[in-house]
Design a protein around this motif. Structure first.
Motif, short mmCIF file in Angstrom:
data_model
loop_
_atom_site.label_atom_id
_atom_site.label_comp_id
_atom_site.label_asym_id
_atom_site.label_seq_id
_atom_site.Cartn_x
_atom_site.Cartn_y
_atom_site.Cartn_z
N ARG A 1 13.55 -3.32 10.92
CA ARG A 1 13.57 -4.31 9.88
C ARG A 1 14.98 -4.65 9.43
O ARG A 1 15.17 -5.40 8.49
CB ARG A 1 12.77 -3.80 8.69
CG ARG A 1 11.32 -3.56 9.12
CD ARG A 1 10.44 -3.39 7.99
NE ARG A 1 10.65 -4.56 7.16
CZ ARG A 1 10.20 -4.70 5.96
NH1 ARG A 1 9.51 -3.77 5.42
NH2 ARG A 1 10.42 -5.78 5.26
N TYR B 1 14.81 -10.48 12.93
CA TYR B 1 15.00 -10.19 11.51
C TYR B 1 16.36 -10.67 11.05
O TYR B 1 17.37 -10.42 11.68
CB TYR B 1 14.86 -8.69 11.24
CG TYR B 1 13.42 -8.27 11.14
CD1 TYR B 1 12.72 -8.44 9.95
CD2 TYR B 1 12.75 -7.75 12.22
CE1 TYR B 1 11.40 -8.09 9.86
CE2 TYR B 1 11.43 -7.39 12.14
CZ TYR B 1 10.76 -7.57 10.95
OH TYR B 1 9.44 -7.23 10.86
N LEU C 1 9.35 -16.27 8.10
CA LEU C 1 8.43 -15.35 7.44
C LEU C 1 9.13 -14.52 6.37
O LEU C 1 10.29 -14.17 6.52
CB LEU C 1 7.81 -14.40 8.47
CG LEU C 1 7.07 -15.05 9.64
CD1 LEU C 1 6.67 -13.99 10.64
CD2 LEU C 1 5.86 -15.82 9.13
N TRP C 2 8.36 -14.19 5.35
CA TRP C 2 8.76 -13.23 4.35
C TRP C 2 7.83 -12.05 4.53
O TRP C 2 6.62 -12.21 4.60
CB TRP C 2 8.65 -13.80 2.96
CG TRP C 2 9.70 -14.83 2.70
CD1 TRP C 2 10.95 -14.62 2.17
CD2 TRP C 2 9.62 -16.24 2.98
NE1 TRP C 2 11.64 -15.81 2.11
CE2 TRP C 2 10.84 -16.82 2.61
CE3 TRP C 2 8.64 -17.07 3.52
CZ2 TRP C 2 11.11 -18.17 2.74
CZ3 TRP C 2 8.90 -18.41 3.66
CH2 TRP C 2 10.12 -18.94 3.27
N GLU C 3 8.41 -10.85 4.61
CA GLU C 3 7.62 -9.65 4.90
C GLU C 3 7.81 -8.63 3.80
O GLU C 3 8.93 -8.37 3.37
CB GLU C 3 8.07 -9.08 6.24
CG GLU C 3 7.25 -7.93 6.72
CD GLU C 3 7.63 -7.49 8.11
OE1 GLU C 3 7.78 -6.28 8.32
OE2 GLU C 3 7.77 -8.36 9.00
N HIS D 1 2.53 -3.86 6.64
CA HIS D 1 3.35 -4.86 5.98
C HIS D 1 2.58 -6.17 5.98
O HIS D 1 1.89 -6.49 6.95
CB HIS D 1 4.67 -5.07 6.74
CG HIS D 1 5.53 -3.86 6.75
ND1 HIS D 1 5.39 -2.87 7.70
CD2 HIS D 1 6.54 -3.48 5.95
CE1 HIS D 1 6.27 -1.93 7.47
NE2 HIS D 1 6.99 -2.28 6.42
N PHE E 1 2.96 -10.29 5.87
CA PHE E 1 3.95 -11.34 6.10
C PHE E 1 3.29 -12.70 6.03
O PHE E 1 2.11 -12.85 6.30
CB PHE E 1 4.70 -11.15 7.43
CG PHE E 1 3.82 -11.17 8.65
CD1 PHE E 1 3.51 -12.35 9.30
CD2 PHE E 1 3.32 -9.98 9.16
CE1 PHE E 1 2.71 -12.36 10.43
CE2 PHE E 1 2.53 -9.98 10.30
CZ PHE E 1 2.22 -11.17 10.93
#
Length: 147
Positions: A18, A40, A66-68, A77, A79
């Motif tokens: 990440r 990422y 994307l936001w995770e 997680h 996303f």
């Protein structure tokens, strides 16, 4: 199925995947199935893409920002993010452009350098004709580089 079961059983937090610059490559099955990539950027932002073809009539790419976020007390997680669908299609020997908007919502987890994911992608295509659909996929990515 055996590989998926082993990955779930050995799931552990994997911070390296990440971090900014981490790049994952793999595949996804469903609609569309094909080559799946994820890159990422600064946490929690990532970009993912899929390149798919039916081998005859079309090639299409999906790209999402994307936001995770981790789910508390879980290796999972969540996303989500917006995206675009673009690619050439050949209908009746005349090349046409496929173009549309999409979104992506899903869950993933990490087992060492592998990411297992499951997501739903609503798509609103504008070209060559207006069409709405909901795609669903499952996949696996291996992280090639983790800084």
């Amino acid at each position: 199925m055996l590989v998926l079961a082993l990955l779930i059983a050995t799931a552990s937090p994997a911070v390296a995947q990440r971090q900014p610059g981490a790049l994952g490559a793999g595949f996804q099955v469903g609609r569309p199935g094909g080559l799946a990539l994820k890159w990422y950027r600064s946490s929690p932002v990532a970009y993912d893409g899929i390149v798919s073809t039916d081998g005859d009539d079309f090639v299409v790419g999906h790209v999402h920002r994307l936001w995770e976020r981790p789910l508390p007390g879980s290796p999972l997680h969540l996303f989500a993010g917006p995206g675009v669908v673009v690619g050439p299609s050949r209908l009746a020997q005349s090349p046409r452009l496929r173009l549309g908007l999409s979104g992506e919502v899903g869950l993933n987890f990490y087992a060492e350098r592998f990411e297992v994911f499951l997501h739903v992608t609503p798509v609103l295509r504008f070209l060559p004709s207006t069409q709405a659909s909901i795609d669903a996929n499952a996949g696996l990515r291996y992280y090639l580089r983790s800084p």
